[in-house]
Design a protein around this motif. Structure first.
Motif: not given
Length: 308
Positions: A9, A12-14, A116, A118, A260, A263-264, A303, A306-307
């Motif tokens: 977790t 992971r991105t996208g 994908r 990071s 994280r 950025t999320t 960011h 972006k993670p």
């Protein structure tokens, strides 16, 4: 969540992507280096994996390979076959740079997945993996992994209602089963590293506790007591196996979680600080800047979307 789930977790991105392809010899594909990771599973036939700087690896039906570090690689019916370049587009899908010639020889059915990742806060569990994780097909081994392969393969072959949700979920499951299988095979062989850490009941229990509740004011004494070890014995064992002291790892993980969140999510800084175990926004901001080199607010702005 447990350590393995958290490690995935955090990086992971996208949305992961997958494909099911039937290739008739001669055929060969060269995958460019990327920020992600990928897997290939031979459903039928055979082929060769061509990792950079290594001898070609023969792959048989049922073999699974996972390439965690995005170094680039090739896969072909034969090591001597000319290769067609494959690149990753913006959404993570692999696309051929030119039309591949249609062969007439023996066919190979492949199931491929692309993830994908990071690298900004790469978890050492994943960075510690070898360049190529090869899980040869052996009767009776890793039945859950084989079941995940069958489910994903069937869904790609015959998409139905809900496939758009099912396929990414199955890809996530496949990745976890691949990593679990590798850890199961290597945990008892390694003296140090994350395979050894998760195979060591005392260290694994402490790691799971830190991941379940990173905001708790853990002490080495408390973690050692959970493991049935003295403070000094636990600290030595944890540091030797994991590669850093318990509270240093806890701080690293807290900052990873905080980065994280920044950025999320739109969580206020107060909430991010609390989830990281800090009662004071000022103390959290100071610790965050020491770790990342910038303030939490600036990190979030830089960011955005972006993670970290």
């Amino acid at each position: 969540m447990d350590v393995l789930s958290d490690a995935i977790t955090a990086m992971r991105t996208g949305v992961p992507h997958s494909s099911r392809t039937l290739n008739a010899a001669p055929w060969g594909m060269r995958f460019a280096p990327s920020d992600g990771a990928g897997c290939h599973i031979v459903l039928q036939g055979s082929c060769w994996l061509l990792p950079p700087g290594r001898e070609p690896i023969p792959l048989a039906p049922g073999d699974v390979v996972f390439l965690a570090h995005g170094l680039g690689h090739a896969i072909a019916d034969d090591p001597a076959t000319p290769l067609v370049d494959v690149i990753q587009d913006q959404d993570g899908t692999w696309v051929l740079t030119e039309e591949a010639p249609q062969g007439t020889g023996p066919a190979t059915l492949l199931l491929c997945g692309a993830y994908r990742l990071s690298r900004a806060r790469a978890h050492p569990l994943l960075t510690g993996l070898p360049d190529v994780v090869h899980l040869p097909a052996r009767i009776g081994t890793h039945p859950a992994l084989r079941a995940a392969v069958d489910l994903l393969g069937a869904e790609l072959e015959r998409p139905g209602p809900g496939s758009d949700a099912l396929v990414p979920a199955l890809l996530d499951s496949l990745l976890l089963y691949i990593l679990r299988a590798w850890l199961d095979e290597h945990g008892g062989q390694a003296a140090t590293g994350w395979a050894a850490a998760l195979a060591d009941p005392a260290i694994a229990d402490a790691l799971h506790a830190l991941h379940r509740d990173p905001a708790r004011p853990w002490t080495v004494e408390e973690l050692g007591a959970r493991a049935g070890l003295s403070r000094a014995a636990f600290a030595r064992r944890f540091t030797t196996v994991v590669g850093q002291p318990p509270l240093a790892y806890l701080t690293w993980w807290r900052m990873t979680v905080a980065g994280r969140l920044l950025t999320t999510s739109d969580a206020p800084l107060r909430v991010v600080a609390e989830r990281g175990g800090y009662s004071s926004e000022f103390a959290f901001a100071k610790a965050f800047k020491r770790e990342f080199g910038v303030s939490p607010g600036r990190y979030r702005r830089e960011h955005d979307g972006k993670p970290g």
